[in-house]
Design a protein around this motif. Structure first.
Motif, PDB file in Angstrom:
ATOM      1  N   ALA A 173     -38.152  42.106 -36.353  1.00 14.07           N
ATOM      2  CA  ALA A 173     -38.876  41.806 -37.593  1.00 14.07           C
ATOM      3  C   ALA A 173     -40.224  41.152 -37.304  1.00 14.07           C
ATOM      4  O   ALA A 173     -41.247  41.502 -37.914  1.00 14.07           O
ATOM      5  CB  ALA A 173     -38.028  40.897 -38.478  1.00 14.07           C
ATOM      6  N   ALA A 174     -40.238  40.206 -36.371  1.00 18.88           N
ATOM      7  CA  ALA A 174     -41.482  39.494 -36.061  1.00 18.88           C
ATOM      8  C   ALA A 174     -42.521  40.432 -35.453  1.00 18.88           C
ATOM      9  O   ALA A 174     -43.726  40.285 -35.698  1.00 18.88           O
ATOM     10  CB  ALA A 174     -41.195  38.330 -35.119  1.00 18.88           C
ATOM     11  N   ARG A 175     -42.079  41.406 -34.667  1.00 19.37           N
ATOM     12  CA  ARG A 175     -43.028  42.369 -34.095  1.00 19.37           C
ATOM     13  C   ARG A 175     -43.702  43.178 -35.210  1.00 19.37           C
ATOM     14  O   ARG A 175     -44.914  43.416 -35.171  1.00 19.37           O
ATOM     15  CB  ARG A 175     -42.323  43.298 -33.114  1.00 19.37           C
ATOM     16  N   ILE A 176     -42.923  43.607 -36.181  1.00 16.25           N
ATOM     17  CA  ILE A 176     -43.503  44.334 -37.316  1.00 16.25           C
ATOM     18  C   ILE A 176     -44.573  43.477 -37.987  1.00 16.25           C
ATOM     19  O   ILE A 176     -45.678  43.950 -38.295  1.00 16.25           O
ATOM     20  CB  ILE A 176     -42.409  44.715 -38.330  1.00 16.25           C
ATOM     21  N   MET A 177     -44.273  42.215 -38.201  1.00 17.46           N
ATOM     22  CA  MET A 177     -45.204  41.318 -38.886  1.00 17.46           C
ATOM     23  C   MET A 177     -46.485  41.118 -38.081  1.00 17.46           C
ATOM     24  O   MET A 177     -47.590  41.109 -38.635  1.00 17.46           O
ATOM     25  CB  MET A 177     -44.518  39.981 -39.162  1.00 17.46           C
ATOM     26  N   LEU A 178     -46.360  40.974 -36.768  1.00 13.64           N
ATOM     27  CA  LEU A 178     -47.534  40.738 -35.926  1.00 13.64           C
ATOM     28  C   LEU A 178     -48.403  41.985 -35.773  1.00 13.64           C
ATOM     29  O   LEU A 178     -49.601  41.881 -35.504  1.00 13.64           O
ATOM     30  CB  LEU A 178     -47.097  40.245 -34.547  1.00 13.64           C
ATOM     31  N   GLU A 179     -47.808  43.165 -35.942  1.00 13.09           N
ATOM     32  CA  GLU A 179     -48.557  44.414 -35.796  1.00 13.09           C
ATOM     33  C   GLU A 179     -49.017  44.996 -37.131  1.00 13.09           C
ATOM     34  O   GLU A 179     -49.661  46.047 -37.162  1.00 13.09           O
ATOM     35  CB  GLU A 179     -47.693  45.455 -35.079  1.00 13.09           C
ATOM     36  N   ALA A 180     -48.723  44.314 -38.231  1.00 14.17           N
ATOM     37  CA  ALA A 180     -48.930  44.900 -39.557  1.00 14.17           C
ATOM     38  C   ALA A 180     -50.388  45.177 -39.896  1.00 14.17           C
ATOM     39  O   ALA A 180     -50.672  45.990 -40.780  1.00 14.17           O
ATOM     40  CB  ALA A 180     -48.319  43.989 -40.627  1.00 14.17           C
ATOM     41  N   ASP A 238     -41.512  49.374 -43.298  1.00 13.75           N
ATOM     42  CA  ASP A 238     -41.257  48.463 -42.179  1.00 13.75           C
ATOM     43  C   ASP A 238     -41.280  47.005 -42.621  1.00 13.75           C
ATOM     44  O   ASP A 238     -40.452  46.192 -42.177  1.00 13.75           O
ATOM     45  CB  ASP A 238     -42.286  48.689 -41.073  1.00 13.75           C
ATOM     46  N   LEU A 239     -42.234  46.655 -43.492  1.00 19.53           N
ATOM     47  CA  LEU A 239     -42.298  45.269 -43.949  1.00 19.53           C
ATOM     48  C   LEU A 239     -41.135  44.929 -44.875  1.00 19.53           C
ATOM     49  O   LEU A 239     -40.661  43.787 -44.892  1.00 19.53           O
ATOM     50  CB  LEU A 239     -43.635  44.996 -44.637  1.00 19.53           C
ATOM     51  N   ALA A 240     -40.671  45.897 -45.637  1.00 14.63           N
ATOM     52  CA  ALA A 240     -39.469  45.659 -46.446  1.00 14.63           C
ATOM     53  C   ALA A 240     -38.282  45.363 -45.533  1.00 14.63           C
ATOM     54  O   ALA A 240     -37.468  44.464 -45.808  1.00 14.63           O
ATOM     55  CB  ALA A 240     -39.182  46.874 -47.326  1.00 14.63           C
ATOM     56  N   GLU A 241     -38.189  46.101 -44.426  1.00 14.26           N
ATOM     57  CA  GLU A 241     -37.116  45.861 -43.460  1.00 14.26           C
ATOM     58  C   GLU A 241     -37.266  44.487 -42.812  1.00 14.26           C
ATOM     59  O   GLU A 241     -36.288  43.727 -42.704  1.00 14.26           O
ATOM     60  CB  GLU A 241     -37.139  46.948 -42.386  1.00 14.26           C
ATOM     61  N   ALA A 242     -38.487  44.154 -42.380  1.00 12.00           N
ATOM     62  CA  ALA A 242     -38.717  42.850 -41.747  1.00 12.00           C
ATOM     63  C   ALA A 242     -38.389  41.717 -42.703  1.00 12.00           C
ATOM     64  O   ALA A 242     -37.770  40.711 -42.318  1.00 12.00           O
ATOM     65  CB  ALA A 242     -40.167  42.747 -41.277  1.00 12.00           C
ATOM     66  N   CYS A 243     -38.799  41.881 -43.948  1.00 15.35           N
ATOM     67  CA  CYS A 243     -38.537  40.861 -44.963  1.00 15.35           C
ATOM     68  C   CYS A 243     -37.030  40.673 -45.152  1.00 15.35           C
ATOM     69  O   CYS A 243     -36.536  39.541 -45.217  1.00 15.35           O
ATOM     70  CB  CYS A 243     -39.205  41.276 -46.274  1.00 15.35           C
ATOM     71  N   ALA A 244     -36.294  41.773 -45.220  1.00 18.49           N
ATOM     72  CA  ALA A 244     -34.844  41.699 -45.412  1.00 18.49           C
ATOM     73  C   ALA A 244     -34.160  41.037 -44.215  1.00 18.49           C
ATOM     74  O   ALA A 244     -33.237  40.231 -44.377  1.00 18.49           O
ATOM     75  CB  ALA A 244     -34.283  43.099 -45.642  1.00 18.49           C
ATOM     76  N   ILE A 245     -34.622  41.366 -43.005  1.00 22.46           N
ATOM     77  CA  ILE A 245     -34.020  40.778 -41.805  1.00 22.46           C
ATOM     78  C   ILE A 245     -34.239  39.272 -41.772  1.00 22.46           C
ATOM     79  O   ILE A 245     -33.293  38.486 -41.606  1.00 22.46           O
ATOM     80  CB  ILE A 245     -34.597  41.430 -40.532  1.00 22.46           C
ATOM     81  N   ILE A 284     -43.601  34.026 -45.525  1.00 16.34           N
ATOM     82  CA  ILE A 284     -44.693  34.843 -44.991  1.00 16.34           C
ATOM     83  C   ILE A 284     -44.318  36.321 -45.017  1.00 16.34           C
ATOM     84  O   ILE A 284     -45.123  37.180 -45.404  1.00 16.34           O
ATOM     85  CB  ILE A 284     -45.041  34.395 -43.556  1.00 16.34           C
ATOM     86  N   ALA A 285     -43.089  36.642 -44.614  1.00 12.95           N
ATOM     87  CA  ALA A 285     -42.643  38.038 -44.622  1.00 12.95           C
ATOM     88  C   ALA A 285     -42.668  38.606 -46.035  1.00 12.95           C
ATOM     89  O   ALA A 285     -43.088  39.754 -46.256  1.00 12.95           O
ATOM     90  CB  ALA A 285     -41.238  38.136 -44.030  1.00 12.95           C
ATOM     91  N   ARG A 286     -42.237  37.808 -46.994  1.00 12.03           N
ATOM     92  CA  ARG A 286     -42.261  38.257 -48.393  1.00 12.03           C
ATOM     93  C   ARG A 286     -43.701  38.511 -48.851  1.00 12.03           C
ATOM     94  O   ARG A 286     -43.991  39.506 -49.518  1.00 12.03           O
ATOM     95  CB  ARG A 286     -41.592  37.214 -49.278  1.00 12.03           C
ATOM     96  N   ARG A 287     -44.609  37.615 -48.476  1.00  9.51           N
ATOM     97  CA  ARG A 287     -46.014  37.792 -48.874  1.00  9.51           C
ATOM     98  C   ARG A 287     -46.611  39.039 -48.226  1.00  9.51           C
ATOM     99  O   ARG A 287     -47.416  39.746 -48.843  1.00  9.51           O
ATOM    100  CB  ARG A 287     -46.825  36.548 -48.500  1.00  9.51           C
ATOM    101  N   HIS A 322     -44.940  41.783 -47.370  1.00  9.65           N
ATOM    102  CA  HIS A 322     -44.368  42.927 -48.095  1.00  9.65           C
ATOM    103  C   HIS A 322     -45.082  43.107 -49.433  1.00  9.65           C
ATOM    104  O   HIS A 322     -45.459  44.222 -49.824  1.00  9.65           O
ATOM    105  CB  HIS A 322     -42.870  42.692 -48.297  1.00  9.65           C
ATOM    106  N   MET A 323     -45.312  42.002 -50.114  1.00  9.27           N
ATOM    107  CA  MET A 323     -46.017  42.020 -51.391  1.00  9.27           C
ATOM    108  C   MET A 323     -47.436  42.576 -51.228  1.00  9.27           C
ATOM    109  O   MET A 323     -47.921  43.359 -52.056  1.00  9.27           O
ATOM    110  CB  MET A 323     -46.070  40.587 -51.930  1.00  9.27           C
TER     111      MET A 323
END
Length: 507
Positions: free
Chosen positions: A327-334, A382-389, A410-413, A415-416
């Motif tokens: 999940a964190a990798r998705i967030m850092l590469e978003a 991907d961000l929906a998945e990261a947020c859920a995880i 942060i993950a929710r923001r 995704h939003m």
């Protein structure tokens, strides 16, 4: 680098609680941090200027004592030329304005301005615990266009500016301090380089990659060695805390450039900047994580994404947590080219504009129009998945539950923001549409409803963070910023009058 400072921007309406700054300073000291710098603009004034600044002396004294106990330097960063729009907006500062309407640049031709700046420097120096006073000087884009124009024209802009800053330098030196200035004006006006006193330290900065638009227009990297030649010099990078979450590939490239330039110029100080941009809505955890990466990288040149992910996981869970790492990798590469075309990445991090920019503004329309819908669809997924995880991970039994809790927000923001990017993209395209099918409109409404639900949670989270981490004052303005973003996102639902909702059109 023998000195590594973390700079907090406290000049734009947000005062972090002193204990929060000291907490982060204590944590980052273990990774090589040597001091804290506070960016004040004119907000540190107590009695020296016609108005009192927003930062009280007891706030600075608390930090000074706390940092002294930690063995960390405490450095002031003021502005002596531009970036003073908040100060100049006050009626008492009318005489100081180069632009009668307010503007952001002071009149360097007036003796009272020079005398006031000297008093301010002396006052601020006593409130800090460093041999350096950073006097700013960056982005004074309207210099020479206001009331001081005739003075600057008659004396020559470079001569007048050198005279002004050399005068302030002598005042700084009389306090047994050293003056630091940004490189901006030396880049724009090469003749200024030989006119400034050689003891003035030059701080060059850059927060982008070498091929981004900002560097192409401003030349901070290409001119670095020329403006720093023969002088003590600093490098200023960016924790990238202001971009919703860290765009790590960009941070890595930016740091690589600054390390190389600093090595060539013999820079002895690295400043990690943390700007209070975008109405101070970004969580302080971003600052800690961005600074952690920079500090690690400065010590270990091979330190990269995998190392950083593993370290965050160890700090939170005490182990490598596979689902969290994913999940964190998705967030850092978003905000990287994995999801966005190179043309967009060259303009800088995209999330701040898609998070809060008005869909009708040119900057947002331009971004939206060249967004790849397929890649944006993957990012949303991907961000929906990261947020859920991240949201599913329990906060009990972990080493840093507050970090995990903040990462959930942060993950929710993020995704939003991806959902709002889709709304902006559709709005840009529908503006010239001849028809929009009901099926397309249905997808739009679905994204909008999901976005609104997340935005309401985000607003409550933001309020909680502010009350936990910051002193009262400024919260209403930052909430208004977020609320305005939510309302403007609704523009995506309004199709132009000439748009047909059915295709083929009915006769």
């Amino acid at each position: 680098m023998k000195r590594i400072l973390l700079q907090y921007d406290i000049a734009h309406g947000r005062l972090p609680r002193p204990e929060r700054i000291l907490e982060q300073a204590c944590f980052l000291k273990e990774y090589g941090l040597t001091g804290i710098m506070l960016y004040l603009d004119g907000e540190g004034a107590q009695e020296s200027l016609p108005v009192r600044g927003a930062v009280p002396a007891d706030y600075l004294e608390t930090l000074k004592k706390g940092l002294r106990k930690l063995g960390l330097e405490f450095v002031p960063h003021i502005q002596t030329l531009g970036h003073l729009e908040r100060l100049l907006a006050r009626p008492e500062m009318e005489r100081w304005r180069d632009d009668p309407a307010g503007g952001r640049v002071v009149r360097i031709d007036l003796p009272e301005v020079r005398a006031g700046m000297k008093r301010y420097i002396a006052e601020v120096s006593e409130l800090f615990d460093s041999e350096y006073v950073h006097c700013g000087g960056d982005e004074a884009s309207t210099l020479g266009l206001g009331l001081s124009r005739n003075y600057l024209s008659s004396r020559g802009l470079e001569n007048a500016l050198a005279e002004y800053w050399n005068d302030l330098h002598h005042a700084v030196r009389s306090l047994n301090r050293k003056m630091v200035l940004y490189a901006d004006e030396l880049i724009a006006y090469p003749a200024l380089r030989r006119k400034l006193e050689p003891e003035i330290v030059i701080a060059n900065w850059g927060y982008c990659a070498a091929d981004e638009v900002f560097e192409a227009e401003n030349h901070h990297y290409s001119a670095h060695c020329s403006v720093c030649s023969g002088r003590g010099n600093w490098m200023t990078g960016n924790a990238m805390a202001e971009y919703v979450f860290l765009p790590l590939p960009r941070l890595q490239e930016n740091l690589r450039i600054l390390e190389e330039l600093g090595g060539r110029s013999g820079a002895d100080t690295f400043v990690i900047s943390d700007w209070g941009s975008y109405e101070n809505i970004n969580p302080m955890l971003n600052t800690a994580l961005g600074s952690l990466f920079i500090l690690r990288r400065l010590r270990e040149p091979a330190y990269g994404m995998d190392d950083f992910l593993a370290e965050i996981s160890l700090l939170i869970f005490g182990r490598r947590h596979p689902r969290f790492l994913h999940a964190a990798r998705i967030m850092l590469e978003a905000q990287s080219m994995k999801y966005w075309p190179p043309e967009i990445c060259r303009w800088g991090p995209v999330f701040p504009r898609f998070l809060a920019g008005d869909p009708d503004t040119r900057s947002v329309i331009t971004l939206a129009a060249v967004t790849d819908p397929d890649r944006l669809g993957v990012l949303k997924r991907d961000l929906a998945e990261a947020c859920a995880i991240v949201d599913s991970l329990p906060e009990t039994g972990v080493l840093r539950p507050q970090w995990l809790s903040d990462l959930k927000g942060i993950a929710r923001r993020m995704h939003m923001t991806a959902l709002r990017a889709e709304l902006c993209r559709r709005h840009a395209w529908y503006a010239g549409a001849v028809w929009v099918t009901e099926k397309e409109r249905g997808k739009l409404l679905e994204d909008y409803r999901r976005y609104r639900a997340l935005a309401e949670q985000d607003l409550q989270w933001h309020k909680m963070l502010w009350r936990r981490d910051c002193l009262p004052g400024g919260l209403e303005e930052s909430c208004e910023y977020l609320n305005t973003a939510v309302e403007s996102a609704g523009k995506a639902l309004h199709c132009p009058e000439n748009t047909l909702l059915y295709f083929p059109p009915e006769k």
